[in-house]
Design a protein around this motif. Structure first.
Motif, PDB file in Angstrom:
ATOM      1  N   MET A 191       5.708   3.361   7.474  1.00  0.00           N
ATOM      2  CA  MET A 191       5.025   4.382   6.160  1.00  0.00           C
ATOM      3  C   MET A 191       3.420   3.889   6.775  1.00  0.00           C
ATOM      4  O   MET A 191       2.551   4.913   6.270  1.00  0.00           O
ATOM      5  CB  MET A 191       5.486   3.461   5.251  1.00  0.00           C
ATOM      6  CG  MET A 191       7.598   3.583   5.321  1.00  0.00           C
ATOM      7  SD  MET A 191       7.975   2.995   3.028  1.00  0.00           S
ATOM      8  CE  MET A 191       7.862   1.310   3.534  1.00  0.00           C
ATOM      9  N   TYR A 192       2.983   2.831   6.341  1.00  0.00           N
ATOM     10  CA  TYR A 192       2.303   2.242   6.443  1.00  0.00           C
ATOM     11  C   TYR A 192       0.375   3.389   7.165  1.00  0.00           C
ATOM     12  O   TYR A 192       0.415   4.095   6.617  1.00  0.00           O
ATOM     13  CB  TYR A 192       1.206   0.754   6.996  1.00  0.00           C
ATOM     14  CG  TYR A 192      -0.126   0.485   6.403  1.00  0.00           C
ATOM     15  CD1 TYR A 192      -0.898   0.350   5.322  1.00  0.00           C
ATOM     16  CD2 TYR A 192      -0.643   0.531   7.452  1.00  0.00           C
ATOM     17  CE1 TYR A 192      -2.050   0.093   4.970  1.00  0.00           C
ATOM     18  CE2 TYR A 192      -2.188   0.303   7.352  1.00  0.00           C
ATOM     19  CZ  TYR A 192      -2.749   0.077   6.377  1.00  0.00           C
ATOM     20  OH  TYR A 192      -4.271  -0.474   6.103  1.00  0.00           O
TER      21      TYR A 192
ATOM     22  N   GLU B 285       1.788   5.986   8.441  1.00  0.00           N
ATOM     23  CA  GLU B 285       1.907   7.841   7.771  1.00  0.00           C
ATOM     24  C   GLU B 285       1.245   7.632   6.261  1.00  0.00           C
ATOM     25  O   GLU B 285       0.093   9.037   6.155  1.00  0.00           O
ATOM     26  CB  GLU B 285       3.297   8.008   7.332  1.00  0.00           C
ATOM     27  CG  GLU B 285       3.762   9.652   7.011  1.00  0.00           C
ATOM     28  CD  GLU B 285       3.779  10.467   7.919  1.00  0.00           C
ATOM     29  OE1 GLU B 285       3.021  11.569   7.300  1.00  0.00           O
ATOM     30  OE2 GLU B 285       3.857  10.409   8.518  1.00  0.00           O
ATOM     31  N   GLN B 286       1.229   7.280   5.399  1.00  0.00           N
ATOM     32  CA  GLN B 286       0.227   7.007   4.433  1.00  0.00           C
ATOM     33  C   GLN B 286      -0.843   7.278   4.812  1.00  0.00           C
ATOM     34  O   GLN B 286      -2.108   7.815   3.675  1.00  0.00           O
ATOM     35  CB  GLN B 286       0.911   5.808   3.948  1.00  0.00           C
ATOM     36  CG  GLN B 286      -0.406   4.874   2.532  1.00  0.00           C
ATOM     37  CD  GLN B 286       0.281   5.790   1.429  1.00  0.00           C
ATOM     38  OE1 GLN B 286       0.571   7.448   1.340  1.00  0.00           O
ATOM     39  NE2 GLN B 286       0.615   5.252   0.257  1.00  0.00           N
ATOM     40  N   LYS B 287      -1.685   6.140   5.641  1.00  0.00           N
ATOM     41  CA  LYS B 287      -3.032   6.265   5.949  1.00  0.00           C
ATOM     42  C   LYS B 287      -3.951   6.937   6.810  1.00  0.00           C
ATOM     43  O   LYS B 287      -4.307   7.220   7.233  1.00  0.00           O
ATOM     44  CB  LYS B 287      -3.563   4.546   6.283  1.00  0.00           C
ATOM     45  CG  LYS B 287      -3.346   3.487   5.559  1.00  0.00           C
ATOM     46  CD  LYS B 287      -3.769   3.961   4.153  1.00  0.00           C
ATOM     47  CE  LYS B 287      -4.081   2.809   3.042  1.00  0.00           C
ATOM     48  NZ  LYS B 287      -4.060   2.450   1.951  1.00  0.00           N
ATOM     49  N   LYS B 288      -2.774   7.760   6.904  1.00  0.00           N
ATOM     50  CA  LYS B 288      -2.479   8.431   8.666  1.00  0.00           C
ATOM     51  C   LYS B 288      -3.289   8.347   9.325  1.00  0.00           C
ATOM     52  O   LYS B 288      -4.542   8.761  10.107  1.00  0.00           O
ATOM     53  CB  LYS B 288      -3.823   9.882   8.232  1.00  0.00           C
ATOM     54  CG  LYS B 288      -3.069  10.439   6.784  1.00  0.00           C
ATOM     55  CD  LYS B 288      -1.538  11.075   6.925  1.00  0.00           C
ATOM     56  CE  LYS B 288      -1.422  11.795   5.503  1.00  0.00           C
ATOM     57  NZ  LYS B 288      -0.169  12.707   6.118  1.00  0.00           N
TER      58      LYS B 288
ATOM     59  N   THR C 215       2.438   6.759  -3.420  1.00  0.00           N
ATOM     60  CA  THR C 215       2.328   8.174  -2.451  1.00  0.00           C
ATOM     61  C   THR C 215       1.361   8.178  -2.092  1.00  0.00           C
ATOM     62  O   THR C 215       0.670   9.149  -3.849  1.00  0.00           O
ATOM     63  CB  THR C 215       3.640   8.671  -1.889  1.00  0.00           C
ATOM     64  OG1 THR C 215       4.721   8.260  -2.076  1.00  0.00           O
ATOM     65  CG2 THR C 215       3.595   9.958  -0.526  1.00  0.00           C
TER      66      THR C 215
ATOM     67  N   ASP D 135       0.627  -1.714  -0.034  1.00  0.00           N
ATOM     68  CA  ASP D 135      -0.274  -0.056   0.035  1.00  0.00           C
ATOM     69  C   ASP D 135       0.850   0.894  -0.245  1.00  0.00           C
ATOM     70  O   ASP D 135       0.489   2.634  -0.183  1.00  0.00           O
ATOM     71  CB  ASP D 135      -1.020  -0.171   1.727  1.00  0.00           C
ATOM     72  CG  ASP D 135      -2.431  -0.986   1.007  1.00  0.00           C
ATOM     73  OD1 ASP D 135      -2.190  -1.122   0.417  1.00  0.00           O
ATOM     74  OD2 ASP D 135      -2.941  -1.628   2.058  1.00  0.00           O
ATOM     75  N   CYS D 136       1.912   0.931   0.048  1.00  0.00           N
ATOM     76  CA  CYS D 136       2.986   2.763   0.607  1.00  0.00           C
ATOM     77  C   CYS D 136       3.838   2.124  -1.168  1.00  0.00           C
ATOM     78  O   CYS D 136       4.474   3.504  -1.481  1.00  0.00           O
ATOM     79  CB  CYS D 136       3.580   2.453   1.348  1.00  0.00           C
ATOM     80  SG  CYS D 136       2.847   2.014   3.072  1.00  0.00           S
TER      81      CYS D 136
ATOM     82  N   SER E  93       9.856   8.750   0.882  1.00  0.00           N
ATOM     83  CA  SER E  93       8.036   9.793   0.493  1.00  0.00           C
ATOM     84  C   SER E  93       7.992   9.871   1.457  1.00  0.00           C
ATOM     85  O   SER E  93       6.984  10.859   1.706  1.00  0.00           O
ATOM     86  CB  SER E  93       7.936   9.098  -1.099  1.00  0.00           C
ATOM     87  OG  SER E  93       8.746   8.818  -1.880  1.00  0.00           O
ATOM     88  N   LEU E  94       7.340   9.424   2.848  1.00  0.00           N
ATOM     89  CA  LEU E  94       6.711   8.918   3.283  1.00  0.00           C
ATOM     90  C   LEU E  94       6.987   8.784   5.085  1.00  0.00           C
ATOM     91  O   LEU E  94       6.555   9.885   5.775  1.00  0.00           O
ATOM     92  CB  LEU E  94       5.868   7.129   3.899  1.00  0.00           C
ATOM     93  CG  LEU E  94       5.067   6.915   2.261  1.00  0.00           C
ATOM     94  CD1 LEU E  94       4.882   5.735   2.148  1.00  0.00           C
ATOM     95  CD2 LEU E  94       3.842   7.746   2.631  1.00  0.00           C
TER      96      LEU E  94
ATOM     97  N   ALA F 253      10.571   4.498  -0.898  1.00  0.00           N
ATOM     98  CA  ALA F 253       8.960   4.942  -0.826  1.00  0.00           C
ATOM     99  C   ALA F 253       9.405   5.360   0.736  1.00  0.00           C
ATOM    100  O   ALA F 253       8.592   5.996   1.460  1.00  0.00           O
ATOM    101  CB  ALA F 253       8.366   3.330  -0.501  1.00  0.00           C
TER     102      ALA F 253
END
Length: 476
Positions: A423-424, A426-429, A87, A83-84, A105-106, A102
């Motif tokens: 990362m997940y 951060e990605q999904k807040k 972005t 999922d990462c 970016s995250l 990745a």
């Protein structure tokens, strides 16, 4: 990667053509099946051969349970990592072409450098582990024939160094293939070979269990008396590292995902490929590890096919060990391509005007239908030097089991768990102190403890090996 990732198009109309992706790079051609082949090639490596030994240390209860636990953790964190790949939006967000990119970016900041260091050191270590394993399998073919011809009277000891050099020469030639997506055929061949030798190991284990008429082993693992209490603790810790190494592929997951065409969304394809690959490999691991332990009990060898646990039928052992060598030839390339790409990209950015680094000569291929080979002087020299370095280090440290344990321990927590989880989040807040955030952090901390224990056990094993070791004079 490679040349594919350096082509940009200024004309927007061409970006919509059949030749280019949404970011102006050459269109990817990977599918669910090629991604699955890449993963299986990366996962079912030399690690499968040490699983019988690992289960022997842990016993019939903890051994399979730990293996199942690692498979579940690896699958779950791999899904987080897929999922990462983009972005922001999972369909149209900015693509991250490598694992380190990745993270950059995250997460950004110092974590990028830490991640890059751990990833490339781990990939470098895997290449050493595979060189050692391939040489042992090549020697096993020679030794099994020698043992058979002498009627079991000659122990057939020999040095591993010449076989490591032979493997190194093969890898120097194959490493000249410029891009990851051009070695799909090698991955499929390697995946077939992995099933071949795993299947033979499984069949020999079943045959031996039928022959002795019982399952050997105990619920708690290797017996005290066979080893001391301290040795049992260290061996149990190392077994964790061996099992972790058997599932190590997260550090190249993003690179594999970057070969997959879209639509459908790359993450969707990769989750399916990861599910299939881990399900298949776990089934094989359970069968090979458990049948190996059932066959030999406390005396399960460090390397199932080459520890001379099986002497006959010697021709079947030869086929299995030849399959291991072919598989490791392919797996070495899958794991080294990210290192090759990173260094070549860095060099081209550092010295963009240098013809030695950037100029490519097109050499026509003698086989009709094949694209011209692009010869680059820097790429040829750098990749050759890399393979030579891993070969020399392998000759200096030929401890298969302990090297496997250290690699598993060193790479498992940061690359398979910590960075994917961070990362997940951060990605999904995911909000701090929410139930999901707490669960993900607990998973990460639990896996850190496993890595520390596994690393401790493997380092203890290397220290014991070094006490009786002479450089370049290791015989089996």
């Amino acid at each position: 990667m490679g040349e594919n990732h350096r082509v940009f198009i200024d004309n927007p109309s061409l970006n919509d053509s059949q030749c280019f992706d949404d970011d102006g790079r050459l269109k990817r051609t990977g599918t669910f099946w090629t991604a699955s082949a890449h993963i299986i090639t990366a996962v079912i490596g030399s690690g499968v051969l040490s699983l019988a030994w690992a289960i022997a240390q842990l016993g019939w209860i903890a051994g399979p349970a730990v293996m199942l636990l690692f498979s579940i953790i690896t699958f779950y964190t791999s899904c987080l990592l897929t999922d990462c790949y983009r972005t922001g939006d999972p369909v149209s967000g900015k693509r991250n072409y490598t694992y380190t990119q990745a993270v950059g970016s995250l997460l950004g900041g110092y974590k990028v450098k830490v991640c890059g260091f751990i990833q490339y050191v781990n990939l470098f270590g895997v290449s050493i582990g595979y060189t050692i394993a391939a040489s042992i399998s090549m020697m096993a073919i020679k030794r099994s024939n020698c043992f058979h011809n002498s009627g079991g009277k000659n122990p057939c000891h020999m040095s591993s160094s010449p076989y490591m050099m032979m493997f190194g020469v093969a890898e120097i030639l194959l490493s000249q293939i410029p891009d990851f997506d051009q070695i799909w055929w090698l991955s499929i061949l390697a995946a077939v070979m992995s099933f071949t030798y795993s299947g033979i190991g499984l069949a020999l284990g079943i045959a031996k269990v039928i022959g002795i008429g019982t399952f050997r082993g105990s619920l708690t693992g290797i017996s005290l008396g066979t080893v001391t209490p301290a040795q049992k603790i260290w061996r149990s810790f190392r077994a964790l590292g061996d099992i972790a190494f058997a599932y190590s592929f997260s550090m190249i997951l993003i690179e594999i995902q970057d070969t997959v065409k879209s639509p459908p969304a790359e993450a969707k394809t990769m989750k399916k490929a990861t599910k299939l690959s881990i399900a298949i490999t776990t089934a094989f691991y359970m069968l090979c590890g458990c049948m190996g332990y059932a066959s030999f009990g406390d005396f399960a060898p460090d390397n199932l096919l080459t520890g001379f646990g099986f002497y006959n039928p010697f021709w079947l052992l030869d086929i299995a060990n030849a399959a291991i060598v072919i598989h490791l030839v392919g797996a070495y390339q899958v794991f080294c391509q990210p290192i090759f790409t990173f260094v070549e990209k860095w060099a081209s950015q550092r010295w963009p005007e240098s013809k030695t680094i950037t100029k490519e000569l097109k050499i026509p291929m003698p086989i009709r239908g094949f694209r011209p080979y692009k010869l680059n002087l820097f790429r040829s020299v750098w990749r050759t030097a890399f393979v030579m370095l891993t070969t020399v280090i392998s000759m200096l440290l030929p401890f298969f089991g302990d090297v496997v344990g250290i690699l598993g321990a060193f790479g498992f927590w940061p690359l398979t768990v910590y960075f994917p989880v961070e990362m997940y989040i951060e990605q999904k807040k995911i909000s701090k102190w929410s139930s999901r955030w707490i669960c993900l952090k607990m998973l990460s901390m639990g896996c850190l403890m496993i890595s520390i224990l596994a690393g401790t056990g493997s380092i203890a094993g290397v220290i014991l090996d070094l006490k009786v070791y002479k450089p370049f004079k290791t015989t089996y």
